[in-house]
Enzyme design. Structure first.
Site, PDB file in Angstrom:
ATOM      1  N   LYS A 254      -9.524   2.078  -2.421  1.00 53.34           N
ATOM      2  CA  LYS A 254      -9.585   1.468  -1.129  1.00 53.34           C
ATOM      3  C   LYS A 254     -10.853   2.047  -0.606  1.00 53.34           C
ATOM      4  O   LYS A 254     -11.225   2.987  -0.555  1.00 53.34           O
ATOM      5  CB  LYS A 254      -8.787   1.934   0.024  1.00 53.34           C
ATOM      6  CG  LYS A 254      -8.734   1.268   1.296  1.00 53.34           C
ATOM      7  CD  LYS A 254      -7.461   1.654   2.185  1.00 53.34           C
ATOM      8  CE  LYS A 254      -7.496   0.953   3.353  1.00 53.34           C
ATOM      9  NZ  LYS A 254      -6.088   1.235   4.324  1.00 53.34           N
TER      10      LYS A 254
ATOM     11  N   CYS B 261      -5.471  -3.645   2.217  1.00 50.42           N
ATOM     12  CA  CYS B 261      -5.198  -3.581   3.841  1.00 50.42           C
ATOM     13  C   CYS B 261      -6.494  -3.640   4.608  1.00 50.42           C
ATOM     14  O   CYS B 261      -6.941  -4.569   4.758  1.00 50.42           O
ATOM     15  CB  CYS B 261      -4.552  -2.086   4.145  1.00 50.42           C
ATOM     16  SG  CYS B 261      -3.769  -2.150   5.837  1.00 50.42           S
TER      17      CYS B 261
ATOM     18  N   GLU C 165       0.925  -1.218  -0.002  1.00 51.14           N
ATOM     19  CA  GLU C 165       0.038  -0.019   0.011  1.00 51.14           C
ATOM     20  C   GLU C 165       1.032   1.255  -0.005  1.00 51.14           C
ATOM     21  O   GLU C 165       1.841   1.456   0.700  1.00 51.14           O
ATOM     22  CB  GLU C 165      -0.933   0.029   1.193  1.00 51.14           C
ATOM     23  CG  GLU C 165      -1.814   1.122   1.391  1.00 51.14           C
ATOM     24  CD  GLU C 165      -2.710   1.010   2.625  1.00 51.14           C
ATOM     25  OE1 GLU C 165      -3.721   1.719   2.570  1.00 51.14           O
ATOM     26  OE2 GLU C 165      -2.448   0.129   3.519  1.00 51.14           O
TER      27      GLU C 165
END
Length: 259
Positions: A109, A142, A41
């Site tokens: 995300k 994540c 990330e």
């Protein structure tokens, strides 16, 4: 498929040096026989960038084009973690390149973590799934993986492999050690979780990048903390079929009553 994860940090604040490091990793993964290489990330831009605001990511699109060129030169698919400055606002993203260097998709995300992310980025609203040969690959980032519903949605959509660039910091190593194998097992898929290494302002990363299989087994895992490097594992789609032949969580869930 041979999956590779590049645990590391790039050179935050220096796009040229980070692209050069990425190109070296792409070449090394290709020489190792990998078909797909995943970066952490925010690898391209740095993850935790205090004060980041629209207009603060000059050169990122040009750097992404260079990553695509490196992918093409190596004949290797790449998932690159980066922040993006979009017209609507900043995004925490993963950009997918095919082995011909063509961009296949951008994932934003959806599950933003903590006050800084929520104040800095706009949350994504859509999945990103690509086909690499016979493999169907879904992309998460994540904190997304910590929501079983998001990984289950990928499995229900028919993906064989979920890849997740991540910036997992201390003291949350339990996510890499416990959650990732469970997400793979409960969906009977492969999962590649690629973490940063080292530290950024106020954060220390735990490493432990992990490739997990459909039995929840750890196929490869990087070292903790400061350790950078490349891990690889051979993935076989037939293992998914074998796991689901005896008991398929997806099929049996569909038949449960009262849900």
């Amino acid at each position: 498929m041979k999956l590779a994860l590049r645990q590391g940090a790039g050179v935050p604040g220096d796009l040229g040096a980070t692209v050069a490091e990425a190109a070296q990793a792409i070449d090394a993964a290709a020489r190792g026989g990998a078909d797909l290489l995943v970066f952490p990330e925010g690898f391209l831009t740095g993850y935790h960038v205090p004060g980041l605001a629209p207009g603060g990511l000059a050169g990122v699109e040009e750097a992404l084009a260079q990553v695509g060129a490196a992918a093409r030169a190596a004949g290797l698919a790449v998932v690159m973690g980066t922040h993006l400055d979009r017209p609507e606002g900043l995004r925490n993203a993963a950009v997918v390149f095919g082995p011909d260097g063509a961009e296949l998709g951008r994932y934003h995300k959806r599950a933003l973590f903590g006050d800084w992310e929520k104040a800095t980025f706009l949350a994504g609203a859509a999945p990103c799934r690509v086909r690499l040969g016979r493999w169907r690959v879904g992309v998460l980032i994540c904190y997304d993986v910590e929501f079983p519903e998001l990984v289950r949605a990928e499995a229900r959509a028919g993906v064989d492999l979920v890849v997740a660039p991540t910036a997992l910091m201390a003291p949350h190593d339990r996510v890499a050690r416990q959650v990732i194998p469970v997400r793979a097992l409960e969906n009977q898929i492969f999962l590649g979780y690629c973490n940063r290494a080292g530290a950024e302002p106020g954060l220390s990363y735990v490493g432990l990048s992990t490739i997990a299989g459909p039995r929840g087994e750890t196929l490869a895992q990087a070292g903790p903390g400061e350790e950078s490097g490349l891990i690889m594992a051979d993935l076989d789609r037939a293992r998914i079929a074998r796991e689901r032949a005896e008991a398929s969580y997806l099929d049996d869930l569909a038949g449960l009553r009262g849900l």
